[in-house]
Scaffold this motif. Structure first.
Motif, short mmCIF file in Angstrom:
data_model
loop_
_atom_site.label_atom_id
_atom_site.label_comp_id
_atom_site.label_asym_id
_atom_site.label_seq_id
_atom_site.Cartn_x
_atom_site.Cartn_y
_atom_site.Cartn_z
N VAL A 1 2.04 -7.72 -0.34
CA VAL A 1 0.99 -8.16 0.57
C VAL A 1 0.86 -7.13 1.68
CG1 VAL A 1 0.31 -9.93 2.23
CG2 VAL A 1 1.35 -10.59 0.05
N GLY A 2 -0.37 -6.73 1.99
CA GLY A 2 -0.49 -5.70 3.01
C GLY A 2 -1.91 -5.42 3.42
N LEU A 3 -2.05 -4.41 4.29
CA LEU A 3 -3.33 -3.97 4.81
C LEU A 3 -3.57 -2.52 4.41
CD1 LEU A 3 -3.32 -5.42 8.45
CD2 LEU A 3 -4.83 -6.12 6.58
N ALA A 4 -4.74 -2.27 3.84
CA ALA A 4 -5.17 -0.91 3.53
C ALA A 4 -6.36 -0.57 4.43
CB ALA A 4 -5.57 -0.80 2.06
N SER A 5 -6.28 0.53 5.14
CA SER A 5 -7.34 0.91 6.07
C SER A 5 -7.69 2.37 5.88
CB SER A 5 -6.90 0.68 7.52
OG SER A 5 -6.59 -0.67 7.75
N TRP A 6 -8.95 2.69 6.13
CA TRP A 6 -9.40 4.07 6.04
C TRP A 6 -10.44 4.35 7.10
CZ3 TRP A 6 -14.59 4.11 5.28
CH2 TRP A 6 -15.17 3.03 4.61
N ILE A 7 -10.59 5.64 7.42
CA ILE A 7 -11.58 6.07 8.40
C ILE A 7 -11.99 7.49 8.07
CG2 ILE A 7 -9.82 6.89 10.03
CD1 ILE A 7 -11.71 5.98 12.29
#
Length: 883
Positions: free
Chosen positions: A644-650
């Motif tokens: 379970v987790g968070l994937a982020s991009w910019i």
């Protein structure tokens, strides 16, 4: 979750309003008189152009959709028995600011103008012709109402441009043989003209089309008064000659590694218009030597890597043969699944051979394509047809042992057949189509009978229906597959990565070693709304693959035994406001199950994209993975709960109109809660492009990826009666850097270089075996081995396992540490010395090696890649196009 459903319901409610139909513009053209001629020199002052008035009043398409453009554009259209002519006048108050960049064909540099022509008048298909201010041409075949733009379509046509005191002008001449139309006394064609104003970073069109409109071609204006022309049969023959020379490392005693080789090859490509609507393309002994190499990639998860097709014969009109099973806005791992994946034709042989110690082997890199042909087109009544057939030859591995040379078959004679047919209804508002594929291998009496499927068939039904001016769309794709082979081969297919029928916890899956065939099905069903008021769009759909589906002989299948439900809602602002030129927001939701009802995955995503008034752009997004259970992570073992987790991009990119353009993209995933520490991944990419003068462009794109994953599959064995799925923590680092140089000597002569060093290294530690694969909290899923149980061999190439501490080795497995290095590059000189006829001079370099996993990245690049001798291939290819 409740918030997401509330937003989705709001989007759905807003979508219940329909937009008004677009008012169509009309251009009345004229036919040239018998004695009239137009010289294509970019000068629009020829007297013949006075026969029609200029058309203008263009409207911004993007970014500020519907506004008046900063600079207006005018055009005219004339025709004769054999050609269509267009004149353009692109107004500009300061001609010193007109961007006159050079590039090779189809790169669309600087300021340009293009025409899209729907000569079928089917409101779905069109032909695009682009001319830049520097004289560079571009052409595309448009299908799917603007969803597909094929830049590999290369018709014969003529164009020229010129700078004038109030802007720039251009003329083009298109042979009618390059267009498709039926037999009529009076034709009506769809038409639209678009201008790219580079300085204003603006695209404007003659026929205004809202950005949120459902469709492109169906919203064109109309070209009237086309009388007295007849369809032209297209006949083009293109023979070619290839001279090849290569050098590579010499190995003493190896008769196949002498250090160099050379050869000559000849072949023939052709295009014949069977009727005005239908065309036969063929190639005999095809050569694809000038094609750029695939970029280097390495994956640890076991899934196939999808590479785009680059060979012109297969790329041109590829949309007619493609049957993409799932094309959903939300995306997903199933997006590349297709009944036909043309890279299977002519790919690397897959036959396994056993050789004696000390033997040398010359294994073929590719399978020879003996001949290919495709029959394709679209009739005036909206019937599209496509038929492609290819034959590949037997391939043998050469084996040298103690001075004796023998050969073993590694690829059988194979026939590939692909067909499609579809019928537009109500000018493309609805459509029904069917596709099929058939592969047959000649395996009788060969040692390959247990390594390949003897036959592989698939078929698909495509249904499309739209209403309310194509705003609402219902799509359905339904497919089946059937493969045949020996009992051993079908048993192997059931146990393969895509299927894993042997998974011990799957009650709905069972391996049947007596089967000689597998039959499966799949599909996608979706409902979408595009172009509603408030610029909100919506799509929801379900896609599925049954356990026995198998497409990878002639198609592409990511995985079987899977059902996905996805929902997407998007908002796009077509007009500028505040600091934004445009803004888009997307919401996505994902769910996944197996056919046995096991819930595998749930996630929600939000992402945003911005274009600013200073001409910079940026975007960001976050995915919250609430549940992730893998059927593949233990490579045939039970389900394994992932993290379970968070994937982020910019990302952020500077003004792409400038001579220097810089961009940055970063991605990160972090496990959270009881899974914290199980996975941390980061990816960084930078791109820099520099255009010092109009004819030279350089780009530089380094990338770095690292991950620290606590549970990565390593090996499997049985201890007593217990299964042992051995895993470890892997610390992986990957570095790659692409460099490009494009030098355009003229619109028809270019020199291009591309190179990419690539390194990926992984170090394994904390070896363990899985005890409770579905436990919440990753520390509860395994038991660690201690230093007394697991030791490294003296040569550091094996791990020795004594699980019960009795000083007797229970199992051993290879040291999984790795350091993979690769360098690939192409230098290509291309000269189109007459329309359709080309000279290529190519230099290709490649080197693949393994290094010490303990070395640092840059030390390993120097010692194990650039410090080693590679392979150099030189090609000279000459083609001549008769038409």
């Amino acid at each position: 979750m409740r918030l997401f459903l509330s937003i989705s319901f709001l989007c759905w409610s807003l979508l219940c309003q329909s937009q008004e139909p677009i008012e169509k513009r009309i251009f009345e053209t004229q036919k040239l008189k018998t004695n009239q001629e137009i010289e294509i020199d970019g000068d629009v002052s020829d007297g013949a152009w006075e026969m029609v008035d200029w058309q203008s009043e263009f409207t911004v398409h993007r970014p500020d959709n519907g506004a008046q453009p900063k600079r207006q554009t005018k055009f005219k259209v004339l025709f004769d028995d054999d050609h269509l002519y267009l004149a353009y006048h692109c107004l500009h108050e300061d001609i010193s600011q007109i961007e006159r960049r050079l590039s090779r064909r189809d790169n669309f540099p600087g300021d340009w103008v293009e025409v899209n022509i729907d000569s079928y008048f089917d409101k779905s298909t069109a032909f695009s012709f682009t001319i830049s201010v520097s004289g560079v041409k571009g052409d595309e075949f448009i299908t799917g109402n603007g969803n597909n733009w094929d830049t590999n379509w290369n018709p014969i046509w003529y164009g020229s441009s010129k700078i004038v005191e109030d802007g720039w002008t251009a003329e083009i001449k298109i042979p009618l043989s390059q267009l498709r139309f039926g037999v009529k006394e009076n034709h009506v064609w769809g038409i639209n003209v678009m201008r790219r104003d580079f300085g204003a970073d603006e695209r404007s069109t003659w026929q205004w089309i809202p950005q949120n409109a459902a469709g492109w071609v169906s919203n064109f204006g109309e070209l009237h008064n086309i009388k007295g022309i007849k369809p032209k049969r297209q006949i083009e023959i293109q023979p070619y000659t290839v001279l090849r020379s290569s050098s590579f490392p010499k190995t003493e005693g190896n008769p196949f590694a002498t250090g160099s080789e050379s050869g000559i090859n000849i072949g023939l490509d052709g295009k014949i218009g069977v009727t005005s609507d239908l065309t036969l393309d063929f190639t005999i002994n095809p050569d694809f030597g000038q094609v750029e190499a695939d970029p280097s990639r390495l994956t640890l998860d076991g899934f196939q890597i999808f590479f785009d097709e680059r060979r012109p014969f297969f790329v041109e009109n590829s949309n007619l043969f493609s049957f993409q099973i799932s094309n959903l806005n939300a995306g997903g791992p199933f997006g590349n699944d297709n009944l036909f994946y043309s890279r299977r034709i002519g790919g690397a042989p897959r036959g396994r051979i056993n050789v004696e110690d000390g033997a040398y082997v010359d294994y073929p890199d590719f399978t020879t394509i003996l001949a290919s042909a495709k029959f394709s087109g679209k009739t005036q009544k909206g019937l599209s047809v496509g038929l492609l057939e290819s034959v590949t030859s037997k391939e043998y591995a050469q084996i040298s042992h103690e001075g004796q040379v023998s050969q073993k078959l590694v690829e059988p004679l194979t026939n590939y057949l692909v067909g499609s047919i579809s019928q537009d209804i109500k000018e493309g508002e609805s459509r029904v189509g069917f596709s099929f594929t058939a592969l047959n291998r000649d395996l009788a009496g060969t040692e390959l009978i247990d390594q390949y499927h003897s036959k592989a068939y698939s078929g698909g039904l495509n249904l499309f229906h739209s209403w309310s001016n194509r705003e609402w769309q219902l799509k359905g794709n339904f497919i089946f597959s059937h493969v045949q082979g020996s009992q051993e081969k079908i048993s192997s297919t059931q146990r393969s990565f895509e299927h894993y029928f042997q998974r011990p916890d799957a009650e709905h899956l069972t391996v049947d070693d007596t089967k000689t065939g597998l039959t499966g099905h799949g599909g996608t069903l979706s409902l979408a709304n595009y172009g509603g008021k408030d610029n909100i769009s919506f799509e929801t759909g379900v896609t599925w693959r049954s356990p026995e589906i198998e497409l990878n002989d002639i198609g592409f299948l990511n995985t079987a035994d899977q059902i996905d439900h996805v929902t997407w809602a998007g908002y796009r602002s077509p007009k500028a406001f505040s600091i934004f030129r445009s803004l888009g927001v997307n919401l996505n939701h994902y769910n996944r199950w197996t056919y046995g009802g096991e819930h595998l995955y749930q996630a929600a995503n939000v992402n945003m994209h911005f274009n600013f008034k200073n001409f910079w752009s940026a975007g960001t997004g976050t995915t919250f993975e609430m549940k992730d259970i893998s059927t593949k992570a233990l490579f045939g073992g039970p389900l394994l709960r992932q993290n379970v987790g968070l994937a982020s991009w910019i990302y952020i990119q500077s003004d792409n109109r400038k001579k220097v353009n810089i961009g940055l993209n970063t991605f990160g995933f972090s496990s959270i809660g009881s899974d914290k520490g199980a996975l941390n991944a980061r990816n960084y990419n930078i791109w820099v492009s520099y255009q010092p003068i109009s004819s030279v462009r350089l780009s530089f794109n380094p990338g770095y990826f690292k991950q620290n994953r606590a549970i990565q599959n390593v090996a499997y064995y049985t201890f007593g009666e217990e299964d042992r799925y051995i895993t470890a923590r892997v610390n992986q680092q990957t570095f790659n850097m692409s460099f490009r140089l494009n030098y355009s000597l003229s619109p028809n002569m270019t020199l291009e270089y591309w190179g990419q060093p690539f390194l990926s290294k992984g170090n394994y530690s904390e070896f363990k075996y899985i005890t409770n694969p579905l436990a919440k909290g990753y520390l509860n899923r395994f038991r660690l081995y201690d230093n007394e149980q697991l030791t490294l061999s003296e040569g550091h190439d094996q791990y020795l396992l004594d699980e019960d501490y009795d000083r007797v080795q229970d199992f051993s497995f290879s040291n999984p540490d790795f350091n993979f290095l690769q360098y690939r590059s192409n230098l290509v000189f291309r000269w189109e010395y007459k329309p359709g006829s080309e000279l290529f001079v190519v230099w290709t370099q490649s080197n693949t090696n393994s290094g010490d996993p303990e070395k640092g990245i840059f030390r390993s690049l120097q010692d194990d890649l650039f410090g080693q001798e590679g392979t150099n291939v030189f090609l000279l290819k000459l083609t001549y196009r008769f038409y």
